[in-house]
Design an enzyme around this catalytic site. Structure first.
Site, PDB file in Angstrom:
ATOM      1  N   GLY A  47       0.800  -1.216   0.000  1.00 16.07           N
ATOM      2  CA  GLY A  47       0.000   0.000   0.000  1.00 16.07           C
ATOM      3  C   GLY A  47       0.829   1.259   0.000  1.00 16.07           C
ATOM      4  O   GLY A  47       0.303   2.357  -0.169  1.00 16.07           O
ATOM      5  N   GLY A  49       2.927   2.081  -2.205  1.00 19.09           N
ATOM      6  CA  GLY A  49       3.092   2.579  -3.565  1.00 19.09           C
ATOM      7  C   GLY A  49       4.343   2.087  -4.254  1.00 19.09           C
ATOM      8  O   GLY A  49       4.787   2.680  -5.241  1.00 19.09           O
ATOM      9  N   ALA A  87      11.711  -0.982   7.024  1.00 17.61           N
ATOM     10  CA  ALA A  87      12.815  -0.062   7.299  1.00 17.61           C
ATOM     11  C   ALA A  87      12.935   1.028   6.234  1.00 17.61           C
ATOM     12  O   ALA A  87      14.023   1.569   6.010  1.00 17.61           O
ATOM     13  CB  ALA A  87      14.148  -0.817   7.440  1.00 17.61           C
ATOM     14  N   SER A  88      11.824   1.353   5.582  1.00 20.17           N
ATOM     15  CA  SER A  88      11.815   2.421   4.569  1.00 20.17           C
ATOM     16  C   SER A  88      12.874   2.185   3.498  1.00 20.17           C
ATOM     17  O   SER A  88      13.450   3.124   2.966  1.00 20.17           O
ATOM     18  CB  SER A  88      12.018   3.785   5.230  1.00 20.17           C
ATOM     19  OG  SER A  88      11.082   3.978   6.260  1.00 20.17           O
ATOM     20  N   ARG A  89      13.111   0.898   3.159  1.00 23.82           N
ATOM     21  CA  ARG A  89      14.248   0.566   2.325  1.00 23.82           C
ATOM     22  C   ARG A  89      13.908   0.373   0.849  1.00 23.82           C
ATOM     23  O   ARG A  89      14.806   0.398  -0.007  1.00 23.82           O
ATOM     24  CB  ARG A  89      14.907  -0.721   2.842  1.00 23.82           C
ATOM     25  CG  ARG A  89      14.025  -1.956   2.714  1.00 23.82           C
ATOM     26  CD  ARG A  89      14.670  -3.186   3.347  1.00 23.82           C
ATOM     27  NE  ARG A  89      15.806  -3.710   2.618  1.00 23.82           N
ATOM     28  CZ  ARG A  89      15.735  -4.404   1.481  1.00 23.82           C
ATOM     29  NH1 ARG A  89      14.559  -4.634   0.927  1.00 23.82           N
ATOM     30  NH2 ARG A  89      16.817  -4.847   0.896  1.00 23.82           N
ATOM     31  N   GLY A 291       8.843   6.537   5.045  1.00 29.46           N
ATOM     32  CA  GLY A 291       7.748   5.624   5.348  1.00 29.46           C
ATOM     33  C   GLY A 291       7.542   5.626   6.842  1.00 29.46           C
ATOM     34  O   GLY A 291       6.744   6.389   7.376  1.00 29.46           O
ATOM     35  N   GLU A 292       8.305   4.796   7.503  1.00 35.31           N
ATOM     36  CA  GLU A 292       8.130   4.642   8.945  1.00 35.31           C
ATOM     37  C   GLU A 292       8.321   5.959   9.698  1.00 35.31           C
ATOM     38  O   GLU A 292       7.669   6.195  10.717  1.00 35.31           O
ATOM     39  CB  GLU A 292       9.140   3.616   9.481  1.00 35.31           C
ATOM     40  CG  GLU A 292       8.842   2.212   9.028  1.00 35.31           C
ATOM     41  CD  GLU A 292       9.833   1.215   9.620  1.00 35.31           C
ATOM     42  OE1 GLU A 292       9.679   0.036   9.354  1.00 35.31           O
ATOM     43  OE2 GLU A 292      10.752   1.632  10.342  1.00 35.31           O
TER      44      GLU A 292
END
Lengths: 343, 173
Positions: A47, A49, A87-89, A291-292
């Site tokens: 979700g 994207g 981890a926004s990776r 993200g996080e």
């Protein structure tokens, strides 16, 4: 009894990716006979994207329109390896792998186009609209779809590319504890405005306003979606959510998620943000992860705003009305004792 | 008590389905009729992701025995859009980026449909009231409220009917 307003501020530096044992992601790209490109990944879009953003990176690198790129994340058993989307990776790690794969596939495409156009590979350009052109010779061009078809039916070649990106494992220096834990960092600062009802202990969050620096934004609408949704989630963590709420009698605790307390649309504060772009040196096209982190700085900002409003410092989450009322009672008791002692 | 046949109107067509006692409308829609647009969230009426319209009114299909819709008119997310293209509500959700994972979206869109049918120009408070039973974990609700406001301001639910062949919301054909 009163409704007291306060303002709080908090900032976050957020690492992109992790590095506890090497952090790889891989990608494979191939052209179909119709000239669209399939990007095979094991990286899941939950979700945030990922498919949109990775498709944009692939299209930009290949030199084709974004709707000519199909992102296939169907099966983690059969796709190229990915550590996962956490981890926004993903935009950084997977984006780097896809960019490398797209560069190789682009070279393979241009090699076939060079045969077709009878021109050196180095003299060819892609226009981003599905055409390969001979630079400086506008009459000589061929459709990408035609190159892809002929590669398979006339030249017996694949138009494909492999890509891998890995942040190598960084050992910890036993003397100093130093290591290289991440690839880049994004930054944010949040100002929260709250109103505390000193009779009920309830907190209304009035505003969450943030400044973000997230590297290059591949898709600004998705970045804003993360920030707005993350601000709400941060408010939810700050004031509502826990699987172990305090009850005098544990029998009264919630039994399932229908009794799990979250804010709804009626609790929605005004949420706004500005986004700054300082491209990273390691991400594809300068990206960082966003993200996080979007649920991080709102939490201490709200807690600080509560302290500013009513002088109660709560240091365990969530900040429930009960904790605020107990804090106010303790504060008033201390104040009246001090006043009595001063007489 | 054995299985029995239940018949009702689903998105404009008559369906008959053999159901077990106390099977929910949600499970029958998804598992027996192939209407997978209606999501299964909490299965206890707490999240709204299973919202459908029964005779034009929103209901949590996870709590509704399918036998209760015998002879009634059921509209799911599959019946919101015209045969070709998107409903104005759906277009507004896209333009306002009013979803991320999309799990709540069918329930939100179906709910918006009935809200705008009853209140073509809802106030912000009326929108918030209407959303009270539907949980979104991703967006923070703000884009969903904006999408509903945009759908209400830009077009009534009637406007899209010119664009294609719509299921008749009155159910009279």
């Amino acid at each position: 009894m009163a409704k007291l307003r306060g303002t709080g501020i908090a900032a976050v530096n957020y690492p992109t990716g992790m590095n506890l044992g090497g952090d790889p992601s891989q990608a494979l790209i191939h052209a179909t006979t119709s000239g669209s490109f399939v990007v095979a990944l094991s990286s899941t879009d939950l979700g945030q994207g990922l498919r949109t953003v990775i498709g944009q990176i692939a299209a930009e690198t290949l030199g084709v329109a974004a709707d000519e790129v199909v992102i296939d994340t169907a099966d983690t058993d059969t796709g190229p390896h990915c550590m996962g989307t956490f981890a926004s990776r993903a935009t950084h790690r997977v984006g780097n792998a896809v960019k490398a794969a797209a560069e190789e596939a682009r070279t393979a495409l241009l090699e076939v186009a060079a045969l077709e156009l009878n021109a050196p590979v180095g003299g060819l350009v892609l226009d981003g609209f599905g055409n390969v052109l001979v630079a400086g010779d506008p009459g000589r061009c061929v459709r990408v779809a035609e190159v892809a078809s002929k590669a398979q039916f006339e030249y017996g070649r694949t138009i494909s590319g492999r890509g891998a990106y890995m942040k190598p494992k960084s050992p910890v220096d036993p003397e100093t504890g130093a290591m290289d834990p991440d690839s880049t960092e994004a930054h944010a600062c949040t100002i929260a405005e709250v109103e505390v009802d000193t009779e009920t202990g309830q907190v209304a969050v009035l505003g969450i306003r943030s400044a973000y620096e997230v590297g290059r934004q591949v898709n600004p609408a998705l970045v804003r979606g993360q920030i707005v949704g993350g601000a709400w989630m941060g408010m939810s963590h700050a004031l509502y959510e826990t699987t172990e709420p305090y009850y005098p009698n544990p029998d009264h605790k919630p039994k399932d998620f229908s009794e799990y307390v979250m804010p709804g649309p009626a609790e929605l504060p005004e949420i706004d943000c500005v986004v700054l772009e300082v491209p990273s040196s390691t991400g594809p096209y300068g990206v960082k992860g966003v993200g996080e982190m979007t649920a991080n700085s709102p939490i201490p900002a709200i807690v600080n705003a509560i302290y500013h409003a009513c002088g109660v410092r709560v240091d365990d989450l969530p900040v429930t009305p009960e904790k605020i009322l107990r804090g106010l009672e303790a504060k008033w008791a201390t104040e009246s004792a001090a006043a009595a002692g001063g007489r | 008590m054995g299985s029995r046949i239940v018949s009702f109107e689903l998105c404009g067509r008559e369906v008959e389905v053999l159901v077990s006692p106390m099977a929910t409308l949600q499970s029958v829609l998804r598992s027996q009729l192939g209407y997978t647009g209606t999501k299964e969230g909490c299965r206890q009426g707490g999240c709204g992701s299973c919202t459908v319209l029964v005779d034009g009114e929103p209901m949590m299909s996870c709590l509704l025995p399918v036998e209760d819709v015998e002879g009634r008119r059921v509209t799911t997310i599959e019946g919101i859009a015209p045969v070709a293209g998107l409903a104005p509500i759906q277009q507004a959700f896209i333009e306002k980026n009013a979803f991320q994972c999309g799990y709540c979206t069918p329930g939100m869109v179906v709910l918006t449909k009935t809200l705008l049918d009853h209140h073509p120009s809802p106030s912000r408070d009326e929108i918030i009231d209407a959303l009270g039973g539907n949980v979104c974990r991703c967006t923070g609700y703000a884009p969903i409220i904006e999408a509903i406001e945009a759908a209400a301001a830009g077009a009534t639910t009637d406007a899209g009917r010119d664009a294609g062949d719509w299921p008749d919301p009155s159910g009279e054909r």
